[in-house]
Structures are given as C-alpha cells and as structure tokens.
Design a protein around this motif. Structure first.
Motif, mmCIF file in Angstrom:
data_model
loop_
_atom_site.group_PDB
_atom_site.id
_atom_site.type_symbol
_atom_site.label_atom_id
_atom_site.label_comp_id
_atom_site.label_asym_id
_atom_site.label_seq_id
_atom_site.Cartn_x
_atom_site.Cartn_y
_atom_site.Cartn_z
ATOM 1 N N UNK A 78 -9.069 0.147 -0.055
ATOM 2 C CA UNK A 78 -8.463 1.307 0.618
ATOM 3 C C UNK A 78 -7.397 0.849 1.610
ATOM 4 N N UNK A 79 -7.669 -0.252 2.307
ATOM 5 C CA UNK A 79 -6.652 -0.807 3.229
ATOM 6 C C UNK A 79 -5.401 -1.213 2.454
ATOM 7 N N UNK A 80 -5.601 -1.847 1.310
ATOM 8 C CA UNK A 80 -4.470 -2.271 0.482
ATOM 9 C C UNK A 80 -3.660 -1.070 0.008
ATOM 10 N N UNK A 81 -4.351 0.000 -0.373
ATOM 11 C CA UNK A 81 -3.644 1.204 -0.819
ATOM 12 C C UNK A 81 -2.871 1.863 0.316
ATOM 13 N N UNK A 82 -3.327 1.699 1.538
ATOM 14 C CA UNK A 82 -2.652 2.320 2.675
ATOM 15 C C UNK A 82 -1.300 1.702 2.988
ATOM 16 N N UNK A 83 -1.062 0.451 2.547
ATOM 17 C CA UNK A 83 0.199 -0.217 2.886
ATOM 18 C C UNK A 83 1.399 0.430 2.210
ATOM 19 N N UNK A 84 1.320 0.655 0.926
ATOM 20 C CA UNK A 84 2.447 1.227 0.189
ATOM 21 C C UNK A 84 2.039 2.551 -0.439
ATOM 22 N N UNK A 85 1.471 3.424 0.361
ATOM 23 C CA UNK A 85 0.922 4.664 -0.165
ATOM 24 C C UNK A 85 2.019 5.586 -0.690
ATOM 25 N N UNK A 153 -28.479 6.619 -12.660
ATOM 26 C CA UNK A 153 -28.185 6.650 -11.219
ATOM 27 C C UNK A 153 -26.909 5.864 -10.920
ATOM 28 N N UNK A 154 -26.042 6.468 -10.155
ATOM 29 C CA UNK A 154 -24.735 5.875 -9.871
ATOM 30 C C UNK A 154 -24.474 5.910 -8.375
ATOM 31 N N UNK A 155 -23.969 4.790 -7.863
ATOM 32 C CA UNK A 155 -23.556 4.726 -6.460
ATOM 33 C C UNK A 155 -22.118 5.217 -6.363
ATOM 34 N N UNK A 156 -21.854 6.062 -5.387
ATOM 35 C CA UNK A 156 -20.510 6.598 -5.158
ATOM 36 C C UNK A 156 -20.073 6.249 -3.740
ATOM 37 N N UNK A 157 -18.954 5.579 -3.639
ATOM 38 C CA UNK A 157 -18.364 5.277 -2.334
ATOM 39 C C UNK A 157 -17.172 6.205 -2.135
ATOM 40 N N UNK A 158 -17.048 6.742 -0.942
ATOM 41 C CA UNK A 158 -15.864 7.500 -0.547
ATOM 42 C C UNK A 158 -15.342 6.863 0.717
ATOM 43 N N UNK A 159 -14.141 6.275 0.618
ATOM 44 C CA UNK A 159 -13.557 5.549 1.743
ATOM 45 C C UNK A 159 -12.185 6.151 2.037
ATOM 46 N N UNK A 160 -11.911 6.491 3.287
ATOM 47 C CA UNK A 160 -10.581 7.034 3.614
ATOM 48 C C UNK A 160 -9.509 5.949 3.519
ATOM 49 N N UNK A 161 -8.346 6.346 3.015
ATOM 50 C CA UNK A 161 -7.203 5.440 2.996
ATOM 51 C C UNK A 161 -6.584 5.498 4.396
ATOM 52 N N UNK A 162 -6.433 4.349 5.071
ATOM 53 C CA UNK A 162 -5.935 4.361 6.453
ATOM 54 C C UNK A 162 -4.569 5.040 6.576
ATOM 55 N N UNK A 163 -4.441 5.853 7.600
ATOM 56 C CA UNK A 163 -3.198 6.545 7.957
ATOM 57 C C UNK A 163 -2.698 7.487 6.858
ATOM 58 N N UNK A 164 -3.575 7.916 5.963
ATOM 59 C CA UNK A 164 -3.197 8.836 4.892
ATOM 60 C C UNK A 164 -4.274 9.911 4.771
ATOM 61 N N UNK A 165 -3.884 11.051 4.232
ATOM 62 C CA UNK A 165 -4.844 12.124 3.985
ATOM 63 C C UNK A 165 -5.354 11.991 2.554
ATOM 64 N N UNK A 166 -6.005 10.864 2.300
ATOM 65 C CA UNK A 166 -6.506 10.588 0.950
ATOM 66 C C UNK A 166 -7.779 9.763 1.042
ATOM 67 N N UNK A 167 -8.557 9.822 -0.030
ATOM 68 C CA UNK A 167 -9.785 9.048 -0.132
ATOM 69 C C UNK A 167 -9.756 8.217 -1.403
ATOM 70 N N UNK A 168 -10.311 7.038 -1.301
ATOM 71 C CA UNK A 168 -10.542 6.207 -2.480
ATOM 72 C C UNK A 168 -12.007 6.364 -2.849
ATOM 73 N N UNK A 169 -12.250 6.793 -4.070
ATOM 74 C CA UNK A 169 -13.611 6.908 -4.589
ATOM 75 C C UNK A 169 -13.867 5.749 -5.532
ATOM 76 N N UNK A 170 -15.026 5.148 -5.393
ATOM 77 C CA UNK A 170 -15.446 4.095 -6.322
ATOM 78 C C UNK A 170 -16.844 4.448 -6.799
ATOM 79 N N UNK A 171 -17.075 4.232 -8.070
ATOM 80 C CA UNK A 171 -18.412 4.501 -8.607
ATOM 81 C C UNK A 171 -18.857 3.309 -9.442
ATOM 82 N N UNK A 172 -20.144 3.037 -9.371
ATOM 83 C CA UNK A 172 -20.715 1.959 -10.171
ATOM 84 C C UNK A 172 -22.166 2.309 -10.478
#
Length: 183
Positions: A78-85, A153-172
């Motif tokens: 999510x931090x990486x995505x925030x750089x060049x969002x 059963x699946x784990x779901x992560x929801x992490x905010x992208x820094x300085x953006x109004x977006x979320x990164x979702x990951x599932x495994x």
C-alpha cells in the motif's frame, strides 16, 4: 477320596494357610494392579492433553507469524502504491510487483466509492464481492478479517493507501497460509 476331603477341611493346616496368607495377598495384588492401571490411564490422558495443547500453541504461533508477515507485506504494498498513485500505468506496475511479492494473494485496489481501480492477478468477481464485505470503519484503519463467504475460509486484509482515498484489499485462503507456515 475321604482322605482328600479330610485334608481340605476348614480346620486343616493347608486350608488355613491358604485362607490367612495366600488369598488376602492375591486379593490385595489384584486391587493394587487395578488402581495402578486406572492411575496410569489418567496420567496418560493428562499427558496427551498437555502435549496437544503445546502442539496447538506451536501451530498458532506459526500461523500468527505468517499473518504478521503477510500484514507487513500488504502494508508495504500500500505504501508503494501511494508513491505514484496518480499515474494509472505506474499504479498498475506497482500492483503487479506487489502481487509477485505476495505470491498466493489476490490484490484489488478500490477507491472511496468502491470502484475497482486495478487488480492483480485478474480479479475473481466472487472474491471481489467477498472483499467488499469488509466495510471501512474509518479511513485510517487497517482491517484483517476472516470470511467464509467463499469456498474456503479466506483472510481479507484492507489497508489504506497513504495520502489517498483508496484501499488495497488482499485476500488469501487460510489453507495456503497454513501450508506456508510448514504445518
């Protein structure tokens, strides 16, 4: 025959030795062995229960370690995505890179309205619907949930992208995480 019956009379020495020494000792040995067997069964059950509890703790620690590692990786993605969002091409490249690093996880980038901005690998619509079940509590929160809405059963992560109004979702899938922990 009469001699045998007279030898086994209650007042004979043979019968009295048997009744006063051998029979009580035999009864005591049988009682001691039965109580010993019962005590052994109880102690073995306690030992097996304690061993199972220790094994469960080791398994839980291994899975917790995998969850912590995956959480840190999703937050780094999510931090990486925030750089060049702002640039869609760079955002897509960063998401593909994060997907390779987080092998086994599906990544989806959603904006504040819930629109899919990008995904890696190709989005699974059924999984995407399950990921949208994770409702934002506040924009600054990272959330980890377990869902049973999918086949497994699946784990779901929801992490905010820094300085953006977006979320990164990951599932495994939980099974993949357990296998990665070596259990």
């Amino acid at each position: 025959m009469a001699r045998l019956l007279s030898a086994l009379h209650l007042r004979s020495l043979r019968v009295q030795v048997f009744l006063w020494t051998i029979a009580p000792l035999t009864i005591l040995l049988i009682l001691f062995s039965l109580t010993g067997i019962g005590a052994h069964q109880v102690s073995m059950r306690q030992l097996a229960g304690a061993e199972n509890a220790r094994l469960l703790l080791v398994m839980a620690d291994a899975i917790a370690s995998q969850v912590q590692g995956k959480t840190a990786s999703v937050q780094a993605a999510a931090e990486l995505l925030g750089h060049d969002y702002g640039e869609a091409a760079m955002r897509s490249i960063h998401l593909q890179t994060a997907s390779r690093v987080l092998a086994g996880s599906e990544l989806v980038l959603l904006d504040a309205a819930g629109n899919v901005l990008d995904s890696a690998p190709a989005p699974d619509l059924q999984r995407l619907q399950a990921e949208q079940l994770v409702q934002p509590t506040t924009w600054g929160d990272s959330v980890l949930t377990v869902t049973h809405a999918l086949d497994e059963p699946t784990l779901l992560w929801r992490v905010p992208v820094p300085d953006q109004a977006a979320f990164l979702f990951a599932s495994e899938p939980l099974t993949a995480l357990v296998q990665a922990s070596g259990l």
